[in-house]
Write an enzyme that holds these catalytic residues in place. Structure first.
Site, mmCIF file in Angstrom:
data_model
loop_
_atom_site.group_PDB
_atom_site.id
_atom_site.type_symbol
_atom_site.label_atom_id
_atom_site.label_comp_id
_atom_site.label_asym_id
_atom_site.label_seq_id
_atom_site.Cartn_x
_atom_site.Cartn_y
_atom_site.Cartn_z
ATOM 1 N N LYS A 156 0.936 3.665 -0.506
ATOM 2 C CA LYS A 156 1.304 4.924 -1.152
ATOM 3 C C LYS A 156 2.781 5.232 -0.921
ATOM 4 O O LYS A 156 3.314 5.019 0.169
ATOM 5 C CB LYS A 156 0.420 6.046 -0.597
ATOM 6 C CG LYS A 156 0.611 7.402 -1.254
ATOM 7 C CD LYS A 156 -0.377 8.402 -0.653
ATOM 8 C CE LYS A 156 -0.201 9.792 -1.233
ATOM 9 N NZ LYS A 156 -1.176 10.735 -0.649
ATOM 10 N N SER A 166 -6.638 14.289 -0.507
ATOM 11 C CA SER A 166 -5.804 13.384 -1.288
ATOM 12 C C SER A 166 -6.232 11.926 -1.310
ATOM 13 O O SER A 166 -5.695 11.146 -2.097
ATOM 14 C CB SER A 166 -4.351 13.477 -0.812
ATOM 15 O OG SER A 166 -3.784 14.707 -1.186
ATOM 16 N N SER A 222 -3.463 13.457 -3.832
ATOM 17 C CA SER A 222 -2.134 12.943 -4.116
ATOM 18 C C SER A 222 -2.033 11.411 -4.077
ATOM 19 O O SER A 222 -0.958 10.861 -4.338
ATOM 20 C CB SER A 222 -1.130 13.521 -3.106
ATOM 21 O OG SER A 222 -1.437 13.132 -1.773
#
Length: 515
Positions: free
Chosen positions: A129, A228, A204
């Site tokens: 990420k 997330s 996210s």
């Protein structure tokens, strides 16, 4: 059978070499000269096409590598080719490290050919990420403020997957500083759900979940400060595990440190367990971590007969779309077929959203306490009112929220003494339009930036392990999921229950129509 083992022929240029030492030196020359090896000496099994190759699990890949029926180079090339075709539409990856991936794959192949591959992830593709530090690789955190930042160190998670031999594919999209349940930002734009273009993959960790769901690598990292990992896993029909707080070291610290977790997003439960085995454990950079004392792959074995399960369709405060409510209730009832003792429960706790909203607001404000006026025009507009609210809060309000957090978590601990597992819907709706900060409304009730995620943020408050369990599709073709929540530090039971569900009601055969 590996052709190199019997013939000593380079898969890239077909040059014949005698012995492993000469062959290794020859392959090293390719790496030094940055020559891509388009074919590999380790042969793909007959009947496995490139798309199937891209959808193989990490555990399947490891078995095939060890048997020399598949090659890390061949798998990596297949994934990179697929990324080139589908990522421009999906926008899951914001940085692709193709040269690094090929070098990693070639190094992995050499270790298998020489019989000394020992890493738990040797040759398995992974994505990281874009909020997590990667040494020498741009890490924008989805923000114009950090658009050109290149860290000089790796996060502990990254160090460990590298040490285990994983192949680094690149960085996946995230909203600015991971602040919302969509993964669009002003640096790279929105990421799209692999099941329906124009819809969000969630946030996210939306880039990570999209990548996994689209066959762009079997393993991905996610972070989770209010849902997330679990939100995008649920929207994309894949498995996501938010481990117990500090089970996996989180460094550099998140701005919402006491709510933030880091963990796996995968297509299968055992892949998540494999990644947990590699990344969990003590690290001095995260003082809350503790030594790895569990084999999470082994924990996936066995049935769940007699498991005490509490089913809550709304936690007492969540607003849920009727179709999602019906699908998840029918799915949860199937736990009885697996031998679980399941009952619907009333937890009796208030919505902890005011706690989360306060902690998130002061954290967002803290990130800009010295420069808000100077950088305001570079900040995602949706974050502005959150920052302003945090700047207006007092230290008393902040510490009152911390005290309330402790009390809420302790009340949930007492509730969980009666149950091995709490099961809820994972999300109250299916994926909404990409680029929106939140659904806008559920059943006519307006939603807020994270307040709509009422099934996820409570378990950031408590730090309990919680996993996303794909359980079906709505009429609009988008995935629906359950959430399995375990007791404090009992990640093993969450994984065992997840694996038992996956075996009985598998989901990985479903693929989005991406070609």
């Amino acid at each position: 059978m590996c052709a190199l083992k019997t013939m000593g022929v380079c898969g890239g240029c077909r040059a014949t070499q005698t012995g492993n030492v000469a062959l290794t030196a020859h392959l090293d020359s390719h790496a030094r000269n940055r020559v891509t090896v388009p074919k590999t000496a380790m042969r793909q099994e007959d009947g496995v096409d490139a798309t199937d190759l891209c959808y193989m699990s990490a555990t399947e890949l490891m078995d095939a590598y060890k048997q020399k029926t598949l090659s890390p180079v061949e798998v990596t090339e297949a994934v990179l080719e697929r990324m080139e075709r589908v990522n421009p539409t999906l926008n899951a990856f914001v940085t692709v490290t193709a040269d690094r991936a090929r070098a990693d794959a070639q190094a992995a192949e050499r270790t298998y050919m020489q019989g000394d591959a020992t890493g738990a992830l040797t040759g398995v593709p992974i994505s990281i990420k874009d909020i997590t530090y990667t040494k020498g690789i741009r890490t924008t955190r989805g923000s114009l403020l950090y658009a050109d930042e290149v860290p000089d160190e790796d996060a502990p998670f990254v160090e460990r997957v590298y040490a285990a031999g994983a192949v680094m594919l690149g960085k996946t999209n995230t909203p600015e500083l991971g602040w919302k349940g969509d993964s669009g930002n002003r640096v790279f734009g929105p990421t799209h759900n692999p099941w329906k273009h124009g819809h969000t993959p969630g946030g996210s960790s939306g880039g990570a979940a999209t990548a996994v769901g689209a066959g762009l690598g079997p393993l991905a990292s996610g972070t989770d400060g209010a849902g997330s990992i679990r939100i995008p896993a649920g929207f994309c029909g894949v498995y996501g595990l938010k481990p117990s707080l500090a089970r996996v070291a989180y460094y550099p610290p998140s701005s919402v440190e006491k709510l933030a977790h880091i963990g796996p997003i995968t297509r299968t439960v055992r892949d998540a367990a494999l990644l947990m085995n590699v990344t969990a454990g003590a690290d001095p950079r995260d003082a809350g971590t503790w030594p790895l004392d569990e084999d999470y792959l082994a924990a996936c074995e066995g049935d769940i007969k007699g498991l005490r399960v509490g089913w809550s369709p709304d936690l007492g405060f969540a607003n849920v779309d009727p179709e999602v409510a019906a699908i998840t209730a029918q799915a949860a009832a199937k736990l009885a077929d697996l031998g679980c003792d399941i009952e619907e429960v009333e937890i009796g706790l208030p919505d902890p959203w005011p706690i989360v909203d306060t902690l998130w607001s002061v954290a967002q404000a803290g990130a800009h306490r010295d420069n808000f006026d100077q950088v305001r025009d570079q900040i995602d507009p949706g974050r502005i009112p959150i920052i302003e609210r945090g700047l207006a809060m007092s230290a008393i309000e902040h510490y009152a929220a911390l005290a309330e957090r402790g009390a809420w978590a302790d009340a949930m601990r007492k509730f969980m003494e009666r149950y091995d597992l709490l099961v809820t819907p994972q999300l109250p709706v299916t994926a909404f339009p990409a680029g929106d900060d939140h659904p806008g409304q559920i059943n006519g009730v307006p939603t807020t930036y994270l307040g709509w995620t009422a099934f996820t943020y409570p378990f950031n408050v408590t730090g309990q392990p919680a996993a996303t369990i794909p359980c079906g599709f709505a009429a609009n073709g988008l995935p629906v999921a359950l959430q399995f929540v375990g007791r404090w530090h009992d990640d093993a039971t969450v994984l065992r229950a997840s694996a038992a569900w996956e075996e009985a009601f598998p989901w990985r055969q479903h693929r989005p129509a991406l070609g």
